[in-house]
Enzyme design. Structure first.
Site, PDB file in Angstrom:
ATOM      1  N   SER A 158       0.848  -1.190   0.000  1.00  8.22           N
ATOM      2  CA  SER A 158       0.000   0.000   0.000  1.00  8.22           C
ATOM      3  C   SER A 158       0.880   1.236   0.000  1.00  8.22           C
ATOM      4  O   SER A 158       1.603   1.516   0.961  1.00  8.22           O
ATOM      5  CB  SER A 158      -0.905   0.004   1.235  1.00  8.22           C
ATOM      6  OG  SER A 158      -1.461   1.296   1.367  1.00  8.22           O
ATOM      7  N   HIS A 191      -0.912  -1.130  -4.452  1.00  7.80           N
ATOM      8  CA  HIS A 191      -2.223  -0.769  -3.908  1.00  7.80           C
ATOM      9  C   HIS A 191      -2.279   0.745  -3.699  1.00  7.80           C
ATOM     10  O   HIS A 191      -1.483   1.308  -2.939  1.00  7.80           O
ATOM     11  CB  HIS A 191      -2.423  -1.522  -2.594  1.00  7.80           C
ATOM     12  CG  HIS A 191      -3.777  -1.366  -1.992  1.00  7.80           C
ATOM     13  ND1 HIS A 191      -4.880  -2.095  -2.395  1.00  7.80           N
ATOM     14  CD2 HIS A 191      -4.223  -0.560  -0.989  1.00  7.80           C
ATOM     15  CE1 HIS A 191      -5.935  -1.754  -1.668  1.00  7.80           C
ATOM     16  NE2 HIS A 191      -5.571  -0.817  -0.806  1.00  7.80           N
ATOM     17  N   ASP A 198      -4.457   3.860  -2.415  1.00  6.85           N
ATOM     18  CA  ASP A 198      -5.608   4.194  -1.568  1.00  6.85           C
ATOM     19  C   ASP A 198      -6.119   5.590  -1.899  1.00  6.85           C
ATOM     20  O   ASP A 198      -5.458   6.587  -1.633  1.00  6.85           O
ATOM     21  CB  ASP A 198      -5.198   4.113  -0.095  1.00  6.85           C
ATOM     22  CG  ASP A 198      -5.044   2.675   0.361  1.00  6.85           C
ATOM     23  OD1 ASP A 198      -6.022   1.915   0.244  1.00  6.85           O
ATOM     24  OD2 ASP A 198      -3.935   2.305   0.802  1.00  6.85           O
ATOM     25  N   MET A 227      -8.759   8.399  -1.164  1.00  5.55           N
ATOM     26  CA  MET A 227      -9.698   8.855  -0.126  1.00  5.55           C
ATOM     27  C   MET A 227     -10.156  10.264  -0.478  1.00  5.55           C
ATOM     28  O   MET A 227      -9.355  11.089  -0.914  1.00  5.55           O
ATOM     29  CB  MET A 227      -9.005   8.865   1.238  1.00  5.55           C
ATOM     30  CG  MET A 227      -8.336   7.548   1.598  1.00  5.55           C
ATOM     31  SD  MET A 227      -7.676   7.589   3.259  1.00  5.55           S
ATOM     32  CE  MET A 227      -6.703   6.086   3.290  1.00  5.55           C
ATOM     33  N   HIS A 248      -7.958   1.358  -4.722  1.00  9.08           N
ATOM     34  CA  HIS A 248      -8.999   1.126  -3.722  1.00  9.08           C
ATOM     35  C   HIS A 248      -9.666   2.469  -3.446  1.00  9.08           C
ATOM     36  O   HIS A 248      -9.073   3.331  -2.795  1.00  9.08           O
ATOM     37  CB  HIS A 248      -8.315   0.532  -2.473  1.00  9.08           C
ATOM     38  CG  HIS A 248      -9.204   0.382  -1.286  1.00  9.08           C
ATOM     39  ND1 HIS A 248      -8.692   0.224  -0.003  1.00  9.08           N
ATOM     40  CD2 HIS A 248     -10.560   0.351  -1.164  1.00  9.08           C
ATOM     41  CE1 HIS A 248      -9.696   0.105   0.845  1.00  9.08           C
ATOM     42  NE2 HIS A 248     -10.828   0.192   0.172  1.00  9.08           N
ATOM     43  N   MET A 294     -11.922   4.685  -1.622  1.00  7.06           N
ATOM     44  CA  MET A 294     -12.707   4.951  -0.405  1.00  7.06           C
ATOM     45  C   MET A 294     -13.351   6.320  -0.607  1.00  7.06           C
ATOM     46  O   MET A 294     -12.936   7.325  -0.033  1.00  7.06           O
ATOM     47  CB  MET A 294     -11.771   4.924   0.819  1.00  7.06           C
ATOM     48  CG  MET A 294     -11.305   3.516   1.155  1.00  7.06           C
ATOM     49  SD  MET A 294      -9.805   3.519   2.152  1.00  7.06           S
ATOM     50  CE  MET A 294      -8.586   3.643   0.864  1.00  7.06           C
ATOM     51  N   MET A 344     -12.045  -5.289   4.449  1.00 12.86           N
ATOM     52  CA  MET A 344     -11.291  -4.335   5.271  1.00 12.86           C
ATOM     53  C   MET A 344     -11.110  -4.920   6.665  1.00 12.86           C
ATOM     54  O   MET A 344     -12.082  -5.248   7.344  1.00 12.86           O
ATOM     55  CB  MET A 344     -12.050  -3.009   5.390  1.00 12.86           C
ATOM     56  CG  MET A 344     -12.048  -2.127   4.150  1.00 12.86           C
ATOM     57  SD  MET A 344     -10.426  -1.716   3.485  1.00 12.86           S
ATOM     58  CE  MET A 344      -9.621  -0.919   4.848  1.00 12.86           C
ATOM     59  N   ASP A 393      -7.124  -6.144   3.727  1.00  9.08           N
ATOM     60  CA  ASP A 393      -6.482  -4.826   3.772  1.00  9.08           C
ATOM     61  C   ASP A 393      -6.578  -4.206   5.157  1.00  9.08           C
ATOM     62  O   ASP A 393      -7.676  -3.895   5.626  1.00  9.08           O
ATOM     63  CB  ASP A 393      -7.162  -3.925   2.729  1.00  9.08           C
ATOM     64  CG  ASP A 393      -6.510  -2.561   2.593  1.00  9.08           C
ATOM     65  OD1 ASP A 393      -5.439  -2.331   3.195  1.00  9.08           O
ATOM     66  OD2 ASP A 393      -7.081  -1.724   1.870  1.00  9.08           O
TER      67      ASP A 393
HETATM   68  C1  DX5 Z   1      -6.712   1.923   4.961  1.00  9.54           C
HETATM   69  C2  DX5 Z   1      -6.158   1.525   3.616  1.00  9.54           C
HETATM   70  C3  DX5 Z   1      -5.091   0.505   3.671  1.00  9.54           C
HETATM   71  C4  DX5 Z   1      -3.867   0.907   4.452  1.00  9.54           C
HETATM   72  C5  DX5 Z   1      -3.211  -0.316   4.996  1.00  9.54           C
HETATM   73  O1  DX5 Z   1      -7.820   2.719   4.778  1.00  9.54           O
HETATM   74  O2  DX5 Z   1      -7.187   1.005   2.795  1.00  9.54           O
HETATM   75  O3  DX5 Z   1      -4.719   0.086   2.362  1.00  9.54           O
HETATM   76  O4  DX5 Z   1      -2.942   1.631   3.703  1.00  9.54           O
HETATM   77  O5  DX5 Z   1      -2.162   0.093   5.780  1.00  9.54           O
HETATM   78  P1  DX5 Z   1      -1.545  -0.806   6.931  1.00  9.54           P
HETATM   79  O6  DX5 Z   1      -0.943  -2.000   6.283  1.00  9.54           O
HETATM   80  O7  DX5 Z   1      -0.545   0.108   7.544  1.00  9.54           O
HETATM   81  O8  DX5 Z   1      -2.665  -1.158   7.872  1.00  9.54           O
HETATM   82 ZN    ZN Z   2      -6.581   0.020   0.845  1.00  8.67          ZN
END
Ligand code: DX5
Ligand code: ZN
Length: 216
Positions: A7, A32, A34, A36, A65, A67, A137, A175
């Site tokens: 990630s 990956h 993320d 947001m 991903h 969010m 998640m 994740d």
């Molecule tokens: C959280 C993200 C994850 C996050 C995981 O909202 O979707 O992908 O980056 O990070 P770690 O491995 O540090 O929990």
């Molecule tokens: Zn993620």
């Protein structure tokens, strides 16, 4: 072999090219990303221009991903840009099946993600037959570095049973809070793809290849 998805949320963003290159010789990696929006989750990361650059400058498949409250905005902008997997949140979309059908024209792989309080039985058979990835998640979405939520194990077992019953072949991706302590059990009970941010990038001493093989 289990896919490991580093990630990038936890990487050194100001040196992202060398961060990406550090994985060049490692197999079965998805990057990956993320995304947001400061609305579906309180945190804010990056959007299409940065996603496109990461796709362009990386040697591995990119797995985004989302969010976000409005994934359609992102899928419209990103079609034809080389993104491999597009994952949206089940909680964000009123008619997920209809949406997956439109995504299928534009992305090779489609994922659906469920938050820790969404139960597996909310995902219909029809949906599980269409989807390529179910992202479970194992922390509340929004931040890296949180502790793994244990009920994730039950969800993996449920998803694996549903997959067998339906003769479908979606990947089960986990994740949040994945590390060398829980990865073995996650893989053993049926996880196919593990996302890991902090464990890979904040490892000390920093050796990404070693961090990945210790998860595998
Ligand atoms: C959280 C993200 C994850 C996050 C995981 O909202 O979707 O992908 O980056 O990070 P770690 O491995 O540090 O929990
Ligand atoms: Zn993620």
């Amino acid at each position: 072999m289990t896919i490991i998805s580093p990630s990038l949320l936890a990487c050194d963003f100001l040196n992202i090219q060398s961060e990406l290159n550090a994985f060049d010789n490692i197999d079965n990696i998805w990057f990956h990303l993320d995304i947001m929006d400061g609305h579906f989750v309180p945190n804010l990361t990056f959007g299409p221009p940065i996603i496109e650059l990461i796709i362009k400058y990386s040697k591995h498949k990119c797995d985004a991903h989302f969010m976000v409250t409005n994934p359609e905005f992102y899928s419209d902008l990103l079609k034809g840009k080389g993104l491999y997997n597009f994952t949206f949140h089940f909680e964000a979309i009123a008619s997920p099946i209809k949406y997956i059908q439109t995504l299928k024209n534009n992305f090779p792989s489609i994922g659906i993600s469920i938050k820790p309080n969404t139960i597996v039985s909310e995902l219909s058979d029809e949906l599980l037959k269409l989807i390529d990835v179910v992202l479970v998640m194992s922390v509340e979405p929004g931040f890296g570095g949180q502790a793994f939520i244990e009920n994730t194990f039950t969800k993996i077992i449920e998803l694996k049973l549903r997959r067998e019953k339906l003769k479908s072949n979606f990947q089960i991706q986990i994740d949040g809070g994945v590390n060398d302590k829980n990865a073995h059990d996650l893989i053993k009970i049926g996880a196919d793809n593990l996302v890991a941010g902090s464990y890979i990038f904040k490892n000390n001493p920093v050796d990404y290849a070693k961090a990945i093989s210790s998860i595998r």
